[in-house]
Design an enzyme around this catalytic site. Structure first.
Site: not given
Ligand code: NOJ
Ligand code: CA
Length: 687
Positions: A172, A398-400, A468-469, A493
């Site tokens: 990033e 969504h899975h963070e 993501h990541e 973002e």
């Molecule tokens: C980083 C992600 O790029 C973003 O889209 C997300 O909202 C946040 N992490 C939280 O998971």
């Molecule tokens: Ca990100």
């Protein structure tokens, strides 16, 4: 030495001299690769239109507990062949892809002890080359630990280079535009950034890295089919103007653990004399295996989506429940579902729906904080899914993971079963922070295998993945069409985060020619309130509304977010373009562009004769005349044109937009005066 030379190979062979040199050409003969053994060392050169572009570059590996491989080799056998076919993209920038190349496979064997052997395969296409190593099953290679791969790329000049540092954990970054000799990746290291998720051990760059030679040849270096191996960064030798593969390792200094037989990913070089041809190139997907999942269209189709997301990045709402400003409520989700169903938007992403967000970045808690199945009390998951189905809108899960990957792997069975039971067919995953288990990095072999695991679980439970990541895209979407999109760049973002710094306008016309060559991008366009007020002060997004619209065409992804708050879309006539724009294409034409300056792309909607065009510029205002000669001849189109006005200015008046309609044919031209950081978008619908 004995060669078995099929007749057709003899015809293809330009030279096969005593010093073991083999030459193959692209089908159009513009690209030529020479592969040699020089004193027993394998090396190659690449020519474009007779000019050397990659000079003598050596190849080899360092292993643990056995000698390096890379000299004392002889050619055991070789084959040359040509191949041409066309395959269908289930979804994509185009419906059919031509896959045509010449191939050379050399089997090399050590003449002395330990007598190991491997194949070197080169494929030469009209748009570039790929080569890979394959180690067959052989004694002594039951367990192989690669300490380094030493693939060289010897440049022939101090090219202008668009690069990001070779970070092992994150891509990033803003791109740097410098001479190759000025690459200084270590200076980009900001300790503690991204929750510690940064690690740049060498002066190396991440791929795709794109260059332009003094003669105007464009080169982009990347890899294809990255599976069960470590991601490759390229270590830079600024004095010798060369690069060497530097695989991402782990804290035990291991790059990859394998067991022969195995193939490495393809090392790729895209070559063109028009910048736009890099974007049109299908080299990366062509170097991946054909679809292994079959037709997934009964459960995943490309879609636009909105979400409970920008709210949190603006800090208007929160992911967590305890703040009292929780975003992911049943009520708000239903409001978004209603909006989506009325506006030709297929999906709604809801972040912060599950318990754990109060402490998800706390070092002592993040390892086990999420279970991926328990909603907060104000979010009725079953009910919003049901409501969405009633309205024809899909819920996006969504899975963070908070980068607690071991925890995620423990919970994946249940989490993916839940999605299957509810009929949720896509998930946005995320990996913010340093990887747990400690010792691994986002781009190493262990994580490459984890990301693959999510695709496998997804295939089993009918779920498509937007990471993501992530690990970078290397064309796996061809083999696994549930690999729909990913971040892997500095996305929209950052423009919301005051301390992150809004990206400069040149970011977009750089990523189109760098990151986008790897594959689909979840950039999340569509910010209609670039001032961000009243939520963020003095920190506008450096863009105009017309430019935001252009992104739906310029940036390719089968899932495209309309990222802004729905209140910024309601009643805004510019939103019509987002309603109308498709997400799946019959064909793509990069009409014009220069890296870091501007880009104009036209795409034909799949299944119709309608076209959509997006153009954008960097900080400089730019006039552009769009010739409509790509339209079907003899048809009349209604062109709906969205463009900057003479008053549009990203700092003071970013929302000024001129919207007009006119009839056009393929003989017509349209003129645009883009504001700095501006752009234009056009829909061309057959009358
Ligand atoms: C980083 C992600 O790029 C973003 O889209 C997300 O909202 C946040 N992490 C939280 O998971
Ligand atoms: Ca990100």
């Amino acid at each position: 030495m004995r060669y078995l030379i099929p007749l057709f190979a003899l015809l293809l062979l330009a030279s096969c001299s005593k010093e073991d040199a083999f030459q193959i050409q692209s089908p159009d003969k513009k690209i030529e690769v020479k592969v040699m053994l020089l004193d027993g060392r394998p090396a190659y050169q690449v020519f474009y239109k007779q000019q050397v572009q990659i000079d003598t570059s050596y190849l080899g590996f360092d292993f643990q507990n056995q000698p390096s491989i890379g000299d004392g080799l002889q050619v055991e056998k070789f084959t040359m062949s040509a191949s041409s076919d066309i395959w269908e993209m289930q979804w994509g920038e185009q419906s059919r892809v031509k896959n045509e190349y010449s191939e050379l496979v050399l089997t090399l064997k050590e003449s002395g002890e330990p007598g190991r052997s491997f194949d070197l395969t080169f494929r030469v296409f009209d748009d570039g080359i790929g080569f890979r190593y394959s180690f067959p099953k052989q004694s002594g290679m039951e367990e192989v630990v690669i300490l380094d791969e030493n693939t060289e790329f010897q440049l022939t000049g101090d090219h202008r280079t668009w690069w990001i540092p070779g970070d092992w954990d994150i891509y990033e970054y803003l791109y740097n535009t410098t001479r190759f000799s000025e690459i200084d990746a270590l200076s980009k290291f900001i300790p503690g950034d991204h929750l510690g998720q940064v690690y740049i051990p060498e002066n190396a760059v991440n791929t795709p890295v794109t260059m332009k030679t003094a003669e105007g040849v464009y080169l982009s270096f990347h890899e294809a089919d990255l599976t069960n191996y470590a991601g490759m960064t390229l270590q830079v030798d600024t004095a010798n103007l060369s690069m060497t593969s530097e695989l991402v390792g782990n804290k035990a200094s291991i790059k990859a653990k394998l067991s022969a037989p195995f193939d490495t990913p393809w090392r790729t070089i895209q070559i063109a004399d028009r910048a736009g041809d890099l974007i049109e190139s299908k080299l990366i997907v062509n170097l991946n295996d054909p679809n292994e999942l079959g037709d997934i269209s009964s459960w995943f189709s490309p879609m636009k989506y909105i979400g409970i997301w920008w709210d949190m990045h603006l800090d208007r709402k929160t992911w967590d429940y305890a703040s009292g400003r929780h975003g992911a409520t049943t009520e708000y989700t239903k409001e978004l579902i209603d909006f989506a169903s009325k506006n030709n938007i297929g999906g709604v992403l809801v972040e912060g729906w599950n318990t754990g967000w109060e402490t998800w970045t706390e070092p002592d808690q993040r390892a086990t904080i999420f279970d991926f199945t328990t909603p907060y009390p104000d979010y009725d998951l079953e009910e919003v899914v049901r409501y969405g189905k009633e309205k024809g809108v899909e819920l996006i899960m969504h899975h963070e993971t908070s980068a607690a990957v071991s925890r995620y792997e423990e919970r994946m069975d249940e989490a993916y079963q839940l999605m299957e039971r509810l009929g949720i067919h896509s998930v946005k995953t995320g990996y913010v922070g340093t990887i747990i288990p400690d010792g691994e990095y986002h781009h190493g072999q262990w994580m490459v295998n984890h990301y693959q695991k999510t695709l496998d679980y997804g295939a089993k439970h009918k779920v498509a993945i937007n990471m993501h990541e992530p690990i970078k895209a290397t064309g796996l979407r061809r083999t696994y069409p549930n690999m729909i999109s990913r971040e892997g760049l500095r996305g929209q973002e950052y423009n919301a985060w005051a301390d992150g710094g809004a990206s400069p306008p040149e970011h977009l016309p750089i990523i189109a020619f760098t990151r986008m060559l790897a594959g689909p991008i979840d950039y999340t366009p569509g910010i209609f309130n670039p001032s961000l007020k009243p939520y963020v002060e003095d920190h506008p997004v450096k863009t105009t509304i017309a430019q935001q619209l252009s992104l739906y065409v310029v940036i390719y992804s089968p899932v495209q977010m309309a990222a802004d708050l729905i209140e910024n879309y309601r009643g805004n006539p510019a939103f019509q373009f987002i309603r109308d724009v498709p997400v799946n294409w019959e064909q793509t034409k990069v009409l014009d562009g220069e890296i870091g300056d501007f880009v104009v792309i036209g795409r034909q909607e799949r299944g119709t004769n309608d076209w959509f065009v997006g153009g954008l510029t960097d900080e400089n205002p730019r006039s552009y005349t769009l010739s409509l000669d790509f339209l079907a001849e003899g048809k009349t189109y209604i062109a709906k044109i969205y463009k900057d006005t003479p008053e549009t200015n990203w700092e003071t008046n970013p929302t000024a937009i001129d919207i007009s309609e006119q009839e056009v044919t393929s003989a017509d031209q349209l003129s645009f005066d883009m504001a700095g950081a501006g752009g234009f978008a056009v829909s061309l619908i057959v009358k």
